[in-house]
Design an enzyme around this catalytic site. Structure first.
Site, PDB file in Angstrom:
ATOM      1  N   SER A 174       2.284  -6.015  -4.665  1.00  0.00           N
ATOM      2  CA  SER A 174       0.913  -6.087  -4.168  1.00  0.00           C
ATOM      3  C   SER A 174       0.861  -6.855  -2.855  1.00  0.00           C
ATOM      4  CB  SER A 174       0.009  -6.777  -5.199  1.00  0.00           C
ATOM      5  OG  SER A 174      -1.205  -7.174  -4.578  1.00  0.00           O
ATOM      6  N   ASP A 322      -2.560   4.159  -2.152  1.00  0.00           N
ATOM      7  CA  ASP A 322      -3.972   4.511  -1.932  1.00  0.00           C
ATOM      8  C   ASP A 322      -4.163   6.005  -1.675  1.00  0.00           C
ATOM      9  OD1 ASP A 322      -4.722   1.880  -2.238  1.00  0.00           O
ATOM     10  OD2 ASP A 322      -4.744   1.443  -0.087  1.00  0.00           O
TER      11      ASP A 322
END
Ligand code: S3P
Length: 436
Positions: A174, A322
């Site tokens: 992340s 994404d």
């Protein structure tokens, strides 16, 4: 947030026919958040050109202003920030990040080093997303943080102050976690090191360099390792934010699946950790040419293509996380069975994107099956008619709009809750219209 276009507007603008022309996409959202945050911390005046106009970024600018940075955003295309840690002070009210995970997590890192109380909250989606991943390392550094469910959920109440640097390996890949810890580390005593098993987007590393911070970035034993010194003063800077590859991906897939299309998306960031979707699509047989502008930006020249299936898993996933909803749309038009795996992170994005992508594409005839950590998509086309739902998620809204574009003459797809696009790309439909 303004109400944005209605479902009927979406159907009208989407229409049918090939997409042709040259377009720019908005400034990259990840870089925009960081440019504002680094400018607020840097001692002196920074200038930012080309920020994303999405609500997420507008709220980060407002948050930094509430914390005492002087943000002159009268001209959003050229924002001037007079920053410096010594000017920052306790905000009078809770800071509302809206829908923005990047905003909340990065601001929590900043707040951890500031010697006062900061309350961070957002919309219903943000309050469902996991915060333990940042709260744990920030507490280990010395920040006092509380929140719902023992600090695992927002709102977060951060009492910052004296921090100690740590050596930290995030349990999930992340960039938000990496960045929150590094931002806190800049104000800690002693160095802070973040070790990533799977390297994520490098925007924080790039901003550290731009703001003159002494930082080491190295590949060590298969890990991507970033180390910042504590008590670091940042220098002001100027930045021209390049185009957002995650937004470009919607136009790229639209051009690939709509017959007769040929689109050039100009000045897109294609640096490390962000251009994975291009590699995936090239493997699927896409006709995409990258015309380099400099080391990290390129124009993407895209022509309608016959696609075939691929597998997306492992280290590649953070590089296109994404873009997976719109890659799933591309996979619906590809020959064969495409597999997305190792992507359980999709479940904790603005929506559970495995569930929402699957349910909405199935509604329009897509052969998509959810797995625990991804999706299996059997190609064979879709029938974009009727109504689908964004689930309040901007990327789901735009991925479904792309599916709608592929419908051909007479097809009309309404995307309910399309206004979710306002969080990242208020001008999405205008851009599509300009390609008609
Ligand atoms: C982002 C990192 C990614 C990405 C998000 C933006 C960033 O999230 O999905 O849209 O700017 O750091 P994670 O850090 O949760 O993977």
């Amino acid at each position: 947030m303004s109400p944005g276009p209605t479902a009927r507007d979406v159907a009208r603008i989407l229409g049918s026919g090939p997409l042709t022309g040259r377009v720019r996409v908005p400034g990259d959202k990840s870089i925009s958040h960081r440019a504002l945050i680094f400018a607020a911390l840097a001692e002196g005046r920074s200038e930012i050109v080309g920020l994303s106009r999405g609500d997420d970024v507008v709220r980060t600018a407002a948050a930094l202003a509430a914390l005492g940075a002087e943000v002159d955003a009268r001209r959003w295309d050229h924002v001037v920030v007079d920053g410096g840690v010594s000017r920052l002070r306790e905000a009078e009210r809770p800071i509302d990040v809206g829908n923005s995970g990047t905003g909340l997590r990065l601001l929590a890192g900043v707040a951890s080093r500031l010697p006062f109380l900061t309350v961070l909250l957002g919309d219903a989606s943000i309050h469902r997303r996991p915060m333990g991943r940042i709260v744990e390392p920030l507490r280990e550094m010395g920040a006092v943080i509380d929140g719902r469910d023992g600090g695992r959920l927002a709102p977060l109440v951060v009492r910052g102050g004296e921090l100690q640097g740590i050596d930290f390996t995030p349990p999930v890949p992340s960039a938000q976690v990496k960045s929150a810890v590094l931002l806190a580390g800049l104000g800690a005593s002693g160095p802070t090191t973040v070790r990533e098993r799977f390297a994520t987007r490098r925007h924080t590393e790039e901003m550290l360099e731009l703001a003159g911070a002494p930082a080491e970035v190295a590949e060590q034993g298969g890990d991507h390792v970033v180390r910042v010194r504590g008590d670091t003063e940042l220098a002001p800077f100027s930045i021209d934010v390049p185009g957002d590859p995650s937004q470009a991906a919607f136009l790229v897939v639209a051009a690939l699946v709509v017959p007769g299309s040929e689109v050039v998306v100009e000045q897109v960031y294609v640096g490390p950790g962000r251009a994975g979707f291009v590699d995936v699509l090239l493997r699927m047989g896409a006709d995409i040419e990258l015309v380099r502008r400099d080391a990290t930006t390129a124009d993407l020249v895209v022509r309608h293509s016959d696609l075939h299936a691929t597998e997306v898993r492992g280290a590649e996933v953070p590089d296109c996380i994404d873009e997976i909803p719109v890659l799933a749309v591309a996979a619906c038009f590809a020959r064969g069975t495409t597999v997305f795996a190792d992507a359980a992170e999709l479940r904790v994005k603005e929506s559970d994107r495995i569930a929402t992508t699957t349910s909405e594409l199935r509604r329009i005839g897509g052969d998509v099956e959810a797995t625990e950590d991804g999706m299996v998509v059997r190609g064979g086309g879709i029938e974009p008619r009727g109504t689908v739902h964004s689930h309040g998620d901007h990327r789901i809204a735009m991925a479904l709009a792309v599916a709608g574009l592929a419908g051909g003459p007479g097809s009309e797809l309404d995307v309910d809750g399309f206004a979710a696009v306002e969080t990242s790309w208020p001008g999405f439909l205008d851009t599509i219209a300009a390609l008609r």
